[in-house]
Design a protein around this motif. Structure first.
Motif, PDB file in Angstrom:
ATOM      1  N   SER A   1       7.177  -6.474   0.179  1.00 10.99           N
ATOM      2  CA  SER A   1       5.857  -6.933  -0.248  1.00 10.99           C
ATOM      3  C   SER A   1       5.034  -5.869  -0.959  1.00 10.99           C
ATOM      4  O   SER A   1       3.892  -6.135  -1.353  1.00 10.99           O
ATOM      5  CB  SER A   1       5.070  -7.457   0.960  1.00 10.99           C
ATOM      6  N   HIS A   2       5.595  -4.675  -1.136  1.00  9.00           N
ATOM      7  CA  HIS A   2       4.894  -3.613  -1.852  1.00  9.00           C
ATOM      8  C   HIS A   2       5.669  -3.217  -3.105  1.00  9.00           C
ATOM      9  O   HIS A   2       6.900  -3.281  -3.140  1.00  9.00           O
ATOM     10  CB  HIS A   2       4.686  -2.396  -0.950  1.00  9.00           C
ATOM     11  N   ASP A   3       4.936  -2.775  -4.122  1.00 12.22           N
ATOM     12  CA  ASP A   3       5.557  -2.432  -5.395  1.00 12.22           C
ATOM     13  C   ASP A   3       6.298  -1.111  -5.351  1.00 12.22           C
ATOM     14  O   ASP A   3       7.203  -0.880  -6.161  1.00 12.22           O
ATOM     15  CB  ASP A   3       4.489  -2.373  -6.499  1.00 12.22           C
ATOM     16  N   ASP A   4       5.925  -0.224  -4.425  1.00  7.10           N
ATOM     17  CA  ASP A   4       6.600   1.069  -4.349  1.00  7.10           C
ATOM     18  C   ASP A   4       6.970   1.360  -2.895  1.00  7.10           C
ATOM     19  O   ASP A   4       6.269   0.920  -1.965  1.00  7.10           O
ATOM     20  CB  ASP A   4       5.726   2.190  -4.906  1.00  7.10           C
ATOM     21  N   PRO A   5       8.075   2.088  -2.666  1.00  8.22           N
ATOM     22  CA  PRO A   5       8.539   2.349  -1.301  1.00  8.22           C
ATOM     23  C   PRO A   5       7.518   3.086  -0.451  1.00  8.22           C
ATOM     24  O   PRO A   5       7.384   2.789   0.744  1.00  8.22           O
ATOM     25  CB  PRO A   5       9.794   3.200  -1.511  1.00  8.22           C
ATOM     26  N   ALA A   6       6.785   4.034  -1.038  1.00  9.27           N
ATOM     27  CA  ALA A   6       5.835   4.830  -0.260  1.00  9.27           C
ATOM     28  C   ALA A   6       4.775   3.941   0.380  1.00  9.27           C
ATOM     29  O   ALA A   6       4.414   4.121   1.549  1.00  9.27           O
ATOM     30  CB  ALA A   6       5.185   5.894  -1.140  1.00  9.27           C
ATOM     31  N   SER A   7       4.260   2.979  -0.363  1.00 10.98           N
ATOM     32  CA  SER A   7       3.248   2.075   0.187  1.00 10.98           C
ATOM     33  C   SER A   7       3.832   1.182   1.270  1.00 10.98           C
ATOM     34  O   SER A   7       3.189   0.923   2.291  1.00 10.98           O
ATOM     35  CB  SER A   7       2.650   1.213  -0.932  1.00 10.98           C
ATOM     36  N   GLY A   8       5.067   0.724   1.058  1.00 10.35           N
ATOM     37  CA  GLY A   8       5.719  -0.109   2.066  1.00 10.35           C
ATOM     38  C   GLY A   8       5.979   0.652   3.353  1.00 10.35           C
ATOM     39  O   GLY A   8       5.748   0.139   4.457  1.00 10.35           O
ATOM     40  N   ILE A   9       6.438   1.882   3.227  1.00 10.14           N
ATOM     41  CA  ILE A   9       6.695   2.713   4.402  1.00 10.14           C
ATOM     42  C   ILE A   9       5.395   2.990   5.149  1.00 10.14           C
ATOM     43  O   ILE A   9       5.342   2.911   6.388  1.00 10.14           O
ATOM     44  CB  ILE A   9       7.396   4.020   3.985  1.00 10.14           C
ATOM     45  N   ALA A  10       4.341   3.311   4.411  1.00 13.91           N
ATOM     46  CA  ALA A  10       3.052   3.601   5.053  1.00 13.91           C
ATOM     47  C   ALA A  10       2.539   2.386   5.812  1.00 13.91           C
ATOM     48  O   ALA A  10       2.043   2.503   6.941  1.00 13.91           O
ATOM     49  CB  ALA A  10       2.035   4.045   4.002  1.00 13.91           C
ATOM     50  N   ALA A  11       2.653   1.209   5.213  1.00 12.04           N
ATOM     51  CA  ALA A  11       2.187  -0.013   5.878  1.00 12.04           C
ATOM     52  C   ALA A  11       3.014  -0.294   7.128  1.00 12.04           C
ATOM     53  O   ALA A  11       2.469  -0.682   8.173  1.00 12.04           O
ATOM     54  CB  ALA A  11       2.269  -1.187   4.905  1.00 12.04           C
ATOM     55  N   TYR A  12       4.321  -0.110   7.032  1.00  6.07           N
ATOM     56  CA  TYR A  12       5.191  -0.305   8.204  1.00  6.07           C
ATOM     57  C   TYR A  12       4.822   0.651   9.337  1.00  6.07           C
ATOM     58  O   TYR A  12       4.673   0.230  10.493  1.00  6.07           O
ATOM     59  CB  TYR A  12       6.652  -0.113   7.807  1.00  6.07           C
TER      60      TYR A  12
END
Length: 392
Positions: free
Chosen positions: A326-337
Motif C-alpha cells: 500500500s506504499h509507493d516506496d519500501p521505506a514508507s511501508g516498513i516504517a508503517a509496519y
C-alpha cells in the motif's frame, strides 16, 4: 551474483511464509531463503491456538483460513489445570461452536503455507552468513557460496536472527525456564489412560516451579518445564540422542509427582527435545532501516506462556506485506509496519512474562487456576454478545 530482486525473506517459518503468500497474491516477486535443507529437516513444535484478532486475520488475508480450519483439532479448545498430584482444579470443555481460537498442528499449518507458494519460491539449504547494505539495496551472502542482491530484506529467521544483527547488537536472554518437549503418538490406542488424563485440549500440571503441559487429543504433544540454570542441559547431559537417559533425567526432576503424570514421560516417543527458553527485552526496537526489517521471533521472541508467538508471527507477516503493497516506496511501508508491530509485540511480551510468572512459582497452580476461572466466567458472561444470532 544475481540481479536485484524486489523482496528477499530470510527464514521459512510462519511469518516469512504468510508474508510471501500475500505478496504473491498481488504479483510481487519474492524469494524465501531457508537454512534447512527441506520442510522436514527440523521439528516444528506442537499445536497452536489461532487467535481471531491476529493469526486468523493473517490467514484470511492469505486466502487460507478455510483450509486451515479444516485441520482444527476436535474439542481442542478445552482446558484442564491440575497439580503434581493430578488433582484437577479446572476442567473446561470446549463449548459448542468453540471459543473462536481453534487448535491446529504447527507442522500442518506450515505445510499448508508452503504448498500455497509458487514453485521455487523457497530456496532450501541457504544459510545467511553476511548482510551488507548500501544506497541501492542489500547484498546477501550464503554459506553455500551464493550471493544475491535484494531491494528489501525481511528477517524472518527466528530467535537467533542473522538479519537482526545488521540492525542491533541485542540478543535474547535466558528466561530461567527450560522445556523438554516430547510426544505420545497414537496415545488413544496405545495409552488410553494417558489420553484420558490429558484430555483433548490444553493441559497444565503445575507445582513447585515445574510443569507438564501441552496439548492432548489422539496424539499428545507435551513438555516438561523446569526453572533451572541456563547450563542445565549441559550439566545433566540430557539430549535427544539418548531418549532413555533423557527420560531418567526428567523423572528424577519429578520424583514426587503422581505416577499418572510421570507415566506420560515413561510412555513418550523417542523424539525428546530439550529447549531453553529465551526472550528479547519487552518493547525491543532497532534503528529504522529503509530496506531491512524484522518479523516474528526475529523481532520479538518471547516465552510461550501466553500463546502469542505464532499468532504474532502470522500477523507480522501479513501486516508487513500489506504495508509494502500500500506504499509507493519500501521505506514508507516498513516504517508503517513497524509502527503497528512494536506496541503490539510489547503488549504480548508483557503477557508472556506474566504468564511465565503465574505458572512457575512455589504456590502453583494457584495463580493460573484463578486466571482461568476468571477467563471462564467472562466467556460465559459475554458469549451471547460475542456470538450473536445463534452463531456457534
Amino acid at each position: 551474483m544475481t540481479s536485484p530482486t524486489p523482496i528477499s525473506i530470510i527464514g521459512a517459518g510462519l511469518s516469512g511464509l504468510v508474508c510471501a503468500r500475500i505478496l504473491q497474491l498481488h504479483n510481487v516477486p519474492v524469494t524465501i531463503y531457508e537454512l534447512d535443507d527441506s520442510a522436514e529437516a527440523r521439528r516444528q513444535g506442537g499445536s497452536l491456538d489461532i487467535h481471531d484478532d491476529t493469526g486468523q486475520v493473517a490467514l484470511k488475508a492469505a486466502g487460507l483460513w478455510d483450509q486451515a480450519r479444516e485441520h482444527a483439532h476436535p474439542s481442542g479448545e478445552s482446558m484442564r489445570v491440575m497439580d503434581k498430584h493430578a488433582h484437577v482444579f479446572v476442567d473446561t470443555p470446549e463449548p459448542e461452536g468453540g471459543n473462536g481460537r481453534p487448535e491446529i498442528d504447527r507442522t500442518v499449518l506450515r505445510q499448508l503455507l508452503i504448498e500455497s507458494l509458487a514453485p521455487g519460491t523457497i530456496q532450501w539449504g541457504c544459510k545467511l552468513v553476511r548482510l551488507a547494505s548500501d544506497d541501492h539495496g542489500n547484498t546477501l551472502e550464503f554459506a553455500n557460496g551464493a550471493t544475491v542482491r535484494a531491494d528489501v530484506v525481511v528477517g524472518a529467521d527466528g530467535a537467533w536472527s542473522r538479519v537482526r544483527t545488521a540492525l542491533s547488537p541485542e540478543k535474547p536472554a535466558y528466561t530461567g525456564i527450560t522445556i523438554t518437549e516430547f510426544r505420545l503418538t497414537d496415545a488413544a490406542t496405545k495409552y488410553p489412560e494417558s489420553r484420558a488424563l490429558v484430555g483433548p485440549g490444553s493441559v497444565f500440571a503445575l507445582s513447585d516451579n515445574k510443569y507438564i503441559g501441552g496439548h492432548g487429543g489422539d496424539h499428545l504433544s507435551l513438555g516438561v518445564g523446569l526453572r533451572v540454570p541456563e547450563d542445565w542441559i549441559t550439566a545433566t547431559g540430557i539430549t535427544g540422542d539418548d531418549p532413555a537417559a533423557a527420560r531418567e533425567t526428567l523423572l528424577r526432576e519429578l520424583a514426587d509427582w503422581a505416577e499418572p503424570l510421570t507415566d506420560l514421560i515413561r510412555h513418550s516417543d523417542d523424539t525428546i527435545w530439550p529447549r531453553p527458553i529465551y526472550a528479547l527485552p519487552i518493547g525491543f526496537t532497532w534503528p529504522r532501516s529503509p530496506r531491512i526489517t524484522l518479523i516474528g521471533d526475529a523481532a520479538h521472541v518471547m516465552s510461550p506462556f501466553a500463546g502469542e508467538g505464532a499468532n504474532l508471527a502470522l500477523i507480522d507477516g501479513a501486516d508487513l506485506a500489506s504495508e509494502l503493497l500500500s506504499h509507493d516506496d519500501p521505506a514508507s511501508g516498513i516504517a508503517a509496519y513497524e509502527r503497528r508491530m512494536v506496541p503490539r509485540g510489547a503488549k504480548s511480551a508483557k503477557a508472556s512474562q506474566k504468564g511465565l510468572e503465574r505458572m512457575f512459582n512455589e504456590k502453583a497452580p494457584k495463580q493460573i487456576v484463578s486466571f482461568f476461572r476468571r477467563m471462564n466466567a467472562l466467556t460465559r458472561l459475554f458469549r451471547p454478545i460475542l456470538r450473536p444470532h445463534g452463531q456457534g
